[in-house]
Design a protein around this motif. Structure first.
Motif, PDB file in Angstrom:
ATOM      1  N   ALA A   1      -3.343 -50.719 -37.003  1.00 33.14           N
ATOM      2  CA  ALA A   1      -3.079 -51.449 -35.758  1.00 33.14           C
ATOM      3  C   ALA A   1      -1.604 -51.288 -35.438  1.00 33.14           C
ATOM      4  CB  ALA A   1      -3.438 -52.913 -35.905  1.00 33.14           C
ATOM      5  N   HIS A   2      -1.337 -50.947 -34.182  1.00 34.98           N
ATOM      6  CA  HIS A   2       0.031 -50.746 -33.718  1.00 34.98           C
ATOM      7  C   HIS A   2       0.310 -51.633 -32.516  1.00 34.98           C
ATOM      8  CE1 HIS A   2       1.330 -47.165 -36.034  1.00 34.98           C
ATOM      9  NE2 HIS A   2       0.030 -47.049 -36.198  1.00 34.98           N
ATOM     10  N   SER A   3       1.529 -52.110 -32.448  1.00 35.64           N
ATOM     11  CA  SER A   3       1.996 -52.852 -31.284  1.00 35.64           C
ATOM     12  C   SER A   3       2.545 -51.841 -30.285  1.00 35.64           C
ATOM     13  CB  SER A   3       3.102 -53.821 -31.716  1.00 35.64           C
ATOM     14  OG  SER A   3       3.716 -54.395 -30.598  1.00 35.64           O
ATOM     15  N   MET A   4       2.149 -52.001 -29.022  1.00 31.50           N
ATOM     16  CA  MET A   4       2.580 -51.059 -27.984  1.00 31.50           C
ATOM     17  C   MET A   4       3.058 -51.812 -26.750  1.00 31.50           C
ATOM     18  SD  MET A   4      -0.471 -48.203 -28.011  1.00 31.50           S
ATOM     19  CE  MET A   4      -1.135 -48.974 -26.574  1.00 31.50           C
ATOM     20  N   PRO A   5       3.920 -51.172 -25.969  1.00 31.98           N
ATOM     21  CA  PRO A   5       4.264 -51.770 -24.676  1.00 31.98           C
ATOM     22  C   PRO A   5       3.002 -51.880 -23.824  1.00 31.98           C
ATOM     23  CG  PRO A   5       5.747 -49.959 -25.213  1.00 31.98           C
ATOM     24  CD  PRO A   5       4.633 -49.927 -26.219  1.00 31.98           C
ATOM     25  N   LYS A   6       2.866 -52.971 -23.113  1.00 33.02           N
ATOM     26  CA  LYS A   6       1.716 -53.146 -22.230  1.00 33.02           C
ATOM     27  C   LYS A   6       1.826 -52.164 -21.076  1.00 33.02           C
ATOM     28  CE  LYS A   6      -1.094 -56.829 -20.397  1.00 33.02           C
ATOM     29  NZ  LYS A   6      -2.298 -56.175 -20.828  1.00 33.02           N
ATOM     30  N   ASP A   7       0.707 -51.564 -20.697  1.00 32.75           N
ATOM     31  CA  ASP A   7       0.656 -50.601 -19.597  1.00 32.75           C
ATOM     32  C   ASP A   7      -0.677 -50.783 -18.880  1.00 32.75           C
ATOM     33  OD1 ASP A   7       0.442 -48.433 -17.884  1.00 32.75           O
ATOM     34  OD2 ASP A   7       1.003 -46.944 -19.388  1.00 32.75           O
ATOM     35  N   ASP A   8      -0.643 -51.403 -17.712  1.00 32.04           N
ATOM     36  CA  ASP A   8      -1.874 -51.684 -16.969  1.00 32.04           C
ATOM     37  C   ASP A   8      -2.561 -50.423 -16.469  1.00 32.04           C
ATOM     38  OD1 ASP A   8      -1.619 -54.414 -17.393  1.00 32.04           O
ATOM     39  OD2 ASP A   8      -0.460 -54.710 -15.557  1.00 32.04           O
ATOM     40  N   ASN A   9      -1.881 -49.284 -16.514  1.00 28.30           N
ATOM     41  CA  ASN A   9      -2.481 -48.018 -16.065  1.00 28.30           C
ATOM     42  C   ASN A   9      -3.164 -47.258 -17.198  1.00 28.30           C
ATOM     43  OD1 ASN A   9      -1.641 -48.278 -13.334  1.00 28.30           O
ATOM     44  ND2 ASN A   9       0.432 -47.747 -13.988  1.00 28.30           N
ATOM     45  N   ARG A  10      -3.009 -47.717 -18.411  1.00 30.07           N
ATOM     46  CA  ARG A  10      -3.606 -47.046 -19.569  1.00 30.07           C
ATOM     47  C   ARG A  10      -5.069 -47.488 -19.675  1.00 30.07           C
ATOM     48  NH1 ARG A  10       0.193 -47.940 -23.602  1.00 30.07           N
ATOM     49  NH2 ARG A  10      -0.478 -50.098 -23.614  1.00 30.07           N
ATOM     50  N   PRO A  11      -5.991 -46.549 -19.930  1.00 31.13           N
ATOM     51  CA  PRO A  11      -7.395 -46.945 -20.133  1.00 31.13           C
ATOM     52  C   PRO A  11      -7.518 -47.761 -21.417  1.00 31.13           C
ATOM     53  CG  PRO A  11      -7.097 -44.633 -20.686  1.00 31.13           C
ATOM     54  CD  PRO A  11      -5.788 -45.100 -20.102  1.00 31.13           C
ATOM     55  N   PRO A  12      -8.558 -48.577 -21.551  1.00 32.31           N
ATOM     56  CA  PRO A  12      -8.690 -49.417 -22.747  1.00 32.31           C
ATOM     57  C   PRO A  12      -9.168 -48.679 -23.998  1.00 32.31           C
ATOM     58  CG  PRO A  12     -10.521 -49.786 -21.261  1.00 32.31           C
ATOM     59  CD  PRO A  12      -9.575 -48.857 -20.550  1.00 32.31           C
ATOM     60  N   VAL A  13      -9.622 -47.444 -23.845  1.00 33.38           N
ATOM     61  CA  VAL A  13     -10.088 -46.657 -24.996  1.00 33.38           C
ATOM     62  C   VAL A  13      -9.613 -45.217 -24.855  1.00 33.38           C
ATOM     63  CG1 VAL A  13     -12.151 -48.051 -25.418  1.00 33.38           C
ATOM     64  CG2 VAL A  13     -12.303 -46.076 -23.908  1.00 33.38           C
ATOM     65  N   ASP A  14      -9.586 -44.531 -25.997  1.00 32.64           N
ATOM     66  CA  ASP A  14      -9.302 -43.095 -26.043  1.00 32.64           C
ATOM     67  C   ASP A  14      -7.986 -42.709 -25.370  1.00 32.64           C
ATOM     68  OD1 ASP A  14     -11.629 -42.597 -27.506  1.00 32.64           O
ATOM     69  OD2 ASP A  14     -12.831 -42.441 -25.684  1.00 32.64           O
ATOM     70  N   PHE A  15      -6.972 -43.526 -25.535  1.00 30.34           N
ATOM     71  CA  PHE A  15      -5.648 -43.222 -25.001  1.00 30.34           C
ATOM     72  C   PHE A  15      -4.792 -42.643 -26.122  1.00 30.34           C
ATOM     73  CE2 PHE A  15      -6.085 -47.707 -26.058  1.00 30.34           C
ATOM     74  CZ  PHE A  15      -5.091 -47.896 -26.999  1.00 30.34           C
ATOM     75  N   GLU A  16      -3.788 -41.909 -25.746  1.00 34.47           N
ATOM     76  CA  GLU A  16      -2.841 -41.364 -26.713  1.00 34.47           C
ATOM     77  C   GLU A  16      -1.848 -42.454 -27.094  1.00 34.47           C
ATOM     78  OE1 GLU A  16      -2.685 -38.272 -28.134  1.00 34.47           O
ATOM     79  OE2 GLU A  16      -4.611 -37.926 -27.163  1.00 34.47           O
ATOM     80  N   VAL A  17      -1.555 -42.533 -28.354  1.00 35.09           N
ATOM     81  CA  VAL A  17      -0.530 -43.456 -28.830  1.00 35.09           C
ATOM     82  C   VAL A  17       0.644 -42.589 -29.257  1.00 35.09           C
ATOM     83  CG1 VAL A  17       0.035 -45.280 -30.462  1.00 35.09           C
ATOM     84  CG2 VAL A  17      -2.291 -45.072 -29.578  1.00 35.09           C
TER      85      VAL A  17
END
Length: 127
Positions: free
Chosen positions: A7-23
């Motif tokens: 589990a990683h903490s990330m900056p919130k991004d409302d344009n990022r899809p909720p699954v299958d995104f690049e970290v």
């Protein structure tokens, strides 16, 4: 080999899809790892359920990402406290023993700290 879960903490991004995104930069300061589990398949099964509910389509749910919201974490906490994590098995997954409960609740605490900072949580596993 086996089920490694992160589990990683990330900056919130409302344009990022909720699954299958690049970290990007998983081990850099902007996406710090907040938790790690080794071979806790029932928790992974719960995470897979969230992945599919949010539109994920990979049948294996292996090296896929799912964003966890405060609502997800509230539901996870209820599930853990009521001993309702789904029985999950898989190749090299190991077994959930029940000894993970305190560690899982510590993860929930960490998530809430990150949410209070305006961040979000990414979960992924590799097996």
């Amino acid at each position: 080999m086996g089920l490694d879960m992160y589990a990683h903490s990330m900056p919130k991004d409302d344009n990022r899809p909720p699954v299958d995104f690049e970290v990007e930069g998983l081990h850099l300061d902007h996406t710090p790892r907040i938790h790690y589990w080794r071979k806790h398949p029932n928790l992974h099964g719960w995470m897979a359920g969230r992945y599919y509910e949010k539109g994920g389509t990979d049948d294996d749910f292996n090296v896929n990402t799912v964003e966890l919201t405060p609502e997800d974490i509230d539901e996870l906490e209820r599930t853990i406290l009521e001993n309702r994590l789904p029985d999950t098995s898989g190749f090299f997954f190991g077994a959930t023993t029940g000894e993970e409960r305190d560690d899982d609740l510590e993860f929930i605490r960490k998530c809430r700290e990150e949410f209070a900072k305006g961040r979000t949580i990414a979960y992924y596993a590799w097996w």
